[in-house]
Design an enzyme around this catalytic site. Sequence first.
Site, PDB file in Angstrom:
ATOM      1  N   TYR A   1      -6.514  -8.914  -3.572  1.00  0.00           N
ATOM      2  CA  TYR A   1      -7.973  -8.730  -3.557  1.00  0.00           C
ATOM      3  C   TYR A   1      -8.411  -8.053  -4.846  1.00  0.00           C
ATOM      4  O   TYR A   1      -9.391  -8.479  -5.486  1.00  0.00           O
ATOM      5  CB  TYR A   1      -8.372  -7.896  -2.346  1.00  0.00           C
TER       6      TYR A   1
ATOM      7  N   LYS B   1     -11.038  -9.116  -8.006  1.00  0.00           N
ATOM      8  CA  LYS B   1     -12.161  -8.283  -8.435  1.00  0.00           C
ATOM      9  C   LYS B   1     -11.983  -7.787  -9.876  1.00  0.00           C
ATOM     10  O   LYS B   1     -12.960  -7.673 -10.622  1.00  0.00           O
ATOM     11  CB  LYS B   1     -12.343  -7.108  -7.471  1.00  0.00           C
TER      12      LYS B   1
ATOM     13  N   SER C   1     -18.499  -6.683  -7.268  1.00  0.00           N
ATOM     14  CA  SER C   1     -17.092  -6.328  -7.359  1.00  0.00           C
ATOM     15  C   SER C   1     -16.805  -5.369  -6.213  1.00  0.00           C
ATOM     16  O   SER C   1     -17.216  -5.591  -5.076  1.00  0.00           O
ATOM     17  CB  SER C   1     -16.801  -5.710  -8.725  1.00  0.00           C
TER      18      SER C   1
END
Length: 281
Positions: free
Chosen positions: A151, A155, A137
């Site tokens: 993004y 994650k 992550s």
Amino acid sequence: MNQRNDQVWFITGANKGLGSAIAKEALDKGYKVVATARNTEGMEKVLGDSPNLLITKLDITNDEQVQASVKAALDQFGHIDVLVNNAGYGLLGYFEEMSEELIRQQIETNVFGTMKLTRAVLPIMRKQRSGWVIVFSSTSGVKAVEGGSVYSASKFALEGWAEGLNIELKPFGIQTMIVEPGAFRTDFFNEKTSFTFSDIEVADYNQQREIMHHNFVSRDQKQPGNPVKLAKALMKAVNDSNPPLRLLAGKYAVESIEQYLKERRSEVEAWREVSRSTDFD
């Protein structure tokens, strides 16, 4: 997990950066390594020539390549003990300035690609009744930053999935670990080789966009995190008798997430009575 002396590490994105550092460390430990990447050119020079090393071409979004890589690993080494889901990239920029196509590509790679490969490996680990699923992550999987909303979405998704997976797999002797690095000295901020920037321009963002883009690219090769040290820390965590579910990596990661959790806690306390007031009497 019962540790075996002949551990087989299956590592994605192993041609550079964190993946390459982990592959090298695993080989140095005497483990067998399946090093995979979309582009395998030059990987022999980076990782060396060893009977314990198998290099395979793998785009984690490609069904055929996923199945072929897993089969090659089994044919060569007979088992897979540690799956390191490292492959992925960053889509950076403001949400409004990103096309749906770019957003879907980000989620397809970071989330569905990671899930696809893990789905292919889990039957092997269940049969073994042992294994590790490592999911890379980021601190952006805990707290979002400007220019990283999509993004972070990818994650955050991986974090929730991996946490749930850890619960589901424990009866089979399989453990999950989420690695949350801060900024490490890889090519993450190299726009030519790694991250993708937004593809639409909205006038209201013009000034901020230029500043933000400069901030990202100017950090390339100036990040404080050392990939070699992260690889060593990961090995230590995986082989510990009491391993963490989440492993933060880097001083910035520890300090920023500590502050974030403190702020979260303060907000919970400030709104406790309102939050508690929403149940039936």
